[in-house]
Design an enzyme around this catalytic site. Structure first.
Site, PDB file in Angstrom:
ATOM      1  N   HIS A  28       0.818  -1.213   0.000  1.00 40.51           N
ATOM      2  CA  HIS A  28       0.000   0.000   0.000  1.00 40.51           C
ATOM      3  C   HIS A  28       0.857   1.271   0.000  1.00 40.51           C
ATOM      4  CE1 HIS A  28      -2.274   3.236   2.041  1.00 40.51           C
ATOM      5  NE2 HIS A  28      -3.182   2.869   1.162  1.00 40.51           N
TER       6      HIS A  28
ATOM      7  N   CYS B  18       1.233  36.826 -15.893  1.00 36.57           N
ATOM      8  CA  CYS B  18       2.401  36.618 -15.049  1.00 36.57           C
ATOM      9  C   CYS B  18       2.007  36.267 -13.623  1.00 36.57           C
ATOM     10  CB  CYS B  18       3.329  37.825 -15.077  1.00 36.57           C
ATOM     11  SG  CYS B  18       2.545  39.300 -14.456  1.00 36.57           S
TER      12      CYS B  18
END
Ligand code: ADP
Ligand code: MG
Ligand code: MG
Length: 885
Positions: free
Chosen positions: A451, A835
């Site tokens: 897992h 930006c």
């Protein structure tokens, strides 16, 4: 409504209805692969189950029973038959694979009569007992939610009594006793005897699988992976095959390529005489799949052939479950394998070279976010770390943090910003919340498909597992390796690339990028139309950005240059100046420092455009806080021992009080400063153009762009643009050089977007500052919103995403569209970029592409992500070549 399909009635295209597992089982059946026959209860049934207040749809039981007959015919066995009993597995299967998140019941259909038949028919009573006790345990766990541990304890008691370690060593008597104990436990826990009616077993299990769709770990997994909670799961009912029938049987899991590195070689593990659950449970350590070539050469060869066939069929790396029953191979599952970012890249790259897929497929297949994982840091070997222990290199990357042993604690500490390493014997799906918050995971047990390994690889989080030298002691919150004791809170480093564990916090360094990485990004560059730039404030960042493939700098924030420790006193002097002369004299040293900064950055970018934003934040950000000054002056006044200092502080306090603003975000900042304190912007313009002129004189190419923040009108922009042109001219004349430059406007206020047409008359480019544009479009101040009410909005689904992370296309996006259209009407071919932080978010990049921007700019580390996202956008939404500059 039809709720049930036989395997051969489905195909891989029916994932939404049949779930991923079911659709692939159907596809493999039709490919003629050895898949045990079965049927699928659709996701429709699961959705109807929830719609009707958790009631199984009317008639479902008959429909299942009817279809079971086809299964019975094919296998020659009958469900519940005391002579030839058919046993079933009941497996969950969601549309998007959620490995290990939901439940499975194996060996269903056993009762005293069918058990006896199983024992007789196989001539193997031990096997029948083992199968029966597993069934009782799984059914009790999945259907009645009685913790597995209680049953494991019963098993352990018998092992202890018999003095053995492994299940396989248990005697028949012991096993019979475990079965009796288990049934007694079941009765005690539920108040009812264990059901012997096989149809009841089946319908209860179907319902339990539906319920498991909403268990805690599945919900967390879906939230994490942004999977819709309404999809529901299908249920696969399949005839059992048995890997636990002896040494000619076994179970395994294998990937067609290495899911960690991408190497094209079978990769996996198996156990002899075991059911599939044993392989991932971590109780017995499984063996690498290559060894199967010695144990069962024929089976191995067959399996290799099937693996190749499946990979070619799906044109992707497969994760396959196999079981061998008495020398016969069965395939129980295939799916596109989860992989690390590194493997994803290498596999996509290699498959293009192998002719399995084309470049377009390869580019669309890689998750841009995953590229960030590759930029994860590694252990700096030059520090010569001393290795404490070595385990399996389960998920690459390195991390350090304080040791914790509990998932809840890891979650808690991680949330408040502490770096922790979660150490467990093994992890289970119930630990997922802790894994999310930890820097890295270390386990003492479990293999490469355990897992912890699978989950961390998906998250791009470092993991070392199966580190057997580690003795974990939960009770005393410590672990030992030989005589070394590591306690909770101690610093530890792990290196998931090498599988090593190191005491203390080891320095980490940036990774080197592989050839495949460069090649795939090269393909991305061939197709994208958006240009990608970096936000960089220093020459070092500029260099880094170029290394990542930036085509320029889209944002240099000059205020960062003002914040540096040695500069702050000059900045403060400049702000506190009472006369223009005073201000100019404070500005001179700043100009020299800034000029040197710009010189280095422009030089580092070698002629690529560098967009420099003039001073943006409110001035008080550079000054001590009002509260602090009040306390200091009060103390000085009370002590009365330093009148001169008091006077200075009081003057400062007066000035700070004067600058104090009720709402600085919307106050005296951005180009408003350039209007009220013209010397500041003039100084910055001077610094940029002087640096550019000096570089030009020294033979370097430069392309500076001056960006004016927070503009709202043409008049404002014109006023500053004239200054800019004058100063540029003066600098060029002084150095007797010429160079090209641009002066443009940030579009970050709604008014600017709405009046973009006018502004474009003065501005030579636009750059969207989507952070401020989002704040002002929503009327949210970001810090307040994210800290106070935004989580509630998202939780209650009033907003789908945080608009500061994922661009709000409907509102902010609308303003952007208007600005693009109006701006280009006035100035055809106007260069427009973004930006804000959004420039590095793949979804936002896609939107920027769609509305016709020329460029996106983001932090250096996100450049590869933006390059790939831009390529994906171009592939999904081709646009005519003339729209990009
Ligand atoms: P998960 O989605 O968690 O992988 P699965 O439905 O694949 O759950 O079931 C878990 C395991 O049960 C499989 O790996 C396999 O080993 C075993 N299993 C499932 N169906 C069968 C079957 N028909 N015969 C034998 N073993 C099975
Ligand atoms: Mg499975
Ligand atoms: Mg801004």
């Amino acid at each position: 409504m039809r709720y049930v399909y036989l395997f051969h009635e489905g195909n891989a295209g029916m994932k939404e209805l049949l779930g991923g597992k079911g659709a692939n089982l159907a596809e493999m059946t039709n490919l003629g692969l050895p898949v045990p026959p079965g049927l699928i209860v659709t996701t429709d049934a699961c959705r109807d189950y929830y719609r009707d207040g958790k009631r199984l749809p009317e008639g479902l039981d008959e429909e299942v029973a009817r279809n079971l007959r086809a299964l019975e015919e094919e296998t020659g066995k009958r469900f519940g038959d005391p002579h030839q009993p058919l046993l079933l597995s009941v497996r969950s299967g969601a549309v998007f694979s959620m490995p290990g998140m939901m439940d499975t019941v194996l060996n269903l259909g056993l009762n005293p009569a069918t058990f006896r038949a199983l024992a007789e028919n196989t001539g193997n009573e031990w096997f029948a007992c083992d199968t029966y006790r597993r069934f009782i345990q799984m059914f009790a766990d999945v259907v009645m939610e009685i913790p597995k541990d209680k049953f494991e304890a019963l098993l352990q008691e018998r092992k202890d009594a018999q003095g053995v370690r492994l299940d396989q060593e248990l005697s028949l008597d012991s096993l019979h006793a475990v079965i009796a104990d288990s049934k007694a436990l079941y009765l005690q826990e539920t108040g009812r005897p264990f059901p012997d009616d096989v149809h009841e077993q089946l319908m209860l299990s179907i319902e339990a699988v539906f319920r498991s769709w909403n268990n805690h770990r599945a919900v967390v997994y879906r939230d994490l992976n942004k999977i819709d909670h309404h999809l529901g799961t299908a249920v696969n009912i399949q005839s059992m095959v048995f890997g636990n029938m002896g040494d000619d049987s076994g179970s395994g899991v294998a990937f067609t390529r290495n899911p960690s590195t991408g190497e094209s070689k079978l990769y996996g593990e198996y156990l002899i005489n075991a059911q599939g659950e044993d392989v991932v449970a971590g109780v017995r350590t499984p063996r690498p799949i290559e060894e199967l070539a010695h144990d069962m050469p024929d089976i191995y060869r067959q399996f290799e052939g099937i693996a190749r066939k499946l990979e070619a069929h799906y044109r992707d790396m497969q994760d396959i479950e196999l079981t061998v029953e008495r020398g016969k191979l069965f395939i129980l599952q295939t799916r596109n394998g989860k992989r690390t970012a590194q493997a994803a890249l290498k596999i996509a790259h290699d498959m293009v070279l192998e002719g399995l897929i084309d470049k377009k497929d390869a580019l669309l297949r890689i998750d841009p976010e995953h590229l960030a994982h590759l930029l994860h840091r590694q252990i700096d070997r030059s520090a010569q770390p001393v290795i404490l222990a070595t385990g399996l290199a389960a998920s690459p990357g390195a991390a350090f943090g304080s040791v914790v042993f509990d998932a809840d604690e890891a979650e808690h500490l991680g949330r408040i910003g502490s770096k922790v390493i979660l150490v467990r014997m093994e992890t289970t799906p119930d630990d997922i919340h802790g894994i999310v918050q930890a820097q890295g995971i270390l386990t003492s047990r479990g293999g490469m498909t355990s897992h912890a390994a699978v989950v961390t690889r998906g998250m791009g989080k470092p993991c070392v597992c199966g580190c057997e030298a580690l003795h974990v002691d939960y009770e005393n919150e410590c672990f030992t390796v030989g005589d070394v004791v590591v306690k909770k809170g101690d610093l530890l480093s792990i290196d998931g690339t090498a599988g090593t564990v190191i005491l203390g916090a080891v320095p980490l360094k940036d990774p080197e990028l592989s050839d495949e990485y460069q090649a795939v990004l090269g393909w991305a560059d061939e197709v994208r139309t958006l240009s990608v730039r970096a936000n960089a404030d220093t020459p070092e960042d500029a260099e880094k950005a170029r290394g990542f493939g930036a085509e320029g700098i889209g944002l240099t924030r000059t205020e960062h240059m003002f914040m540096a420790q040695e500069r702050l006193p000059y900045v403060q002097k400049m702000i506190l100046a009472r006369t223009t002369e005073e201000r100019l004299s404070a500005l001179l040293p700043l100009r020299i420092m800034q000029e040197n900064d710009f010189y280095s950055i422009l030089k580092a970018m070698r002629g690529l455009p560098v967009c420099i934003r003039l001073l943006d934040p409110p001035l008080h950000e550079f000054l001590p806080s009002l509260e602090k000054l009040l306390v200091e002056t009060t103390e000085l006044r009370v002590r009365g021992d330093n009148p001169q200092l008091l006077e200075e502080k009081e003057a400062l306090l007066a000035q700070v009080a004067k600058l104090h603003e009720a709402n600085p975000m919307m106050g005296h900042r951005g180009c408003r400063l350039g209007i009220t304190y013209p010397e500041v912007y003039e100084m910055q313009m001077h610094a940029v153009f002087n640096a550019a002129a000096r570089l030009t004189r020294d033979g370097y190419k430069v392309l500076p762009e001056i960006e004016i923040p927070l503009t709202i009108s043409k008049a404002e922009m014109e006023f500053l643009k004239e200054k800019c042109d004058r100063i540029a001219r003066e600098c060029m004349e002084a150095h007797r050089v010429t160079f090209t430059y641009l002066c443009g406007s940030m579009i970050e206020l709604p008014r600017a977007a709405l009046l973009a047409g006018e502004i474009a008359e003065a501005a030579e480019f636009f750059s969207f500052g989507t952070n401020d544009l989002t704040q002002t479009c929503f009327g949210f101040s970001r810090d307040d919103a994210e800290g106070k009410f935004l989580p509630a909005y998202i939780h209650q689904k009033i907003l789908k995403d945080n608009p500061f992370a994922v661009l709000d296309r409907a509102g902010v996006g609308r303003l952007m569209r208007i600005a693009v259209e109006e701006g280009r009407k006035v100035r055809p071919g106007l260069m427009i970029g973004i930006c804000g932080e959004h420039g590095g978010d793949p979804g936002s990049v896609e939107f920027c592409h769609q509305i016709g921007l020329d460029l996106v700019s983001c932090s250096p580390y996100r450049i590869p992500i933006a390059r790939l996202a831009a390529a994906q956008a171009a592939l999904k939404y081709p646009r005519p070549a003339e729209t990009h500059a």
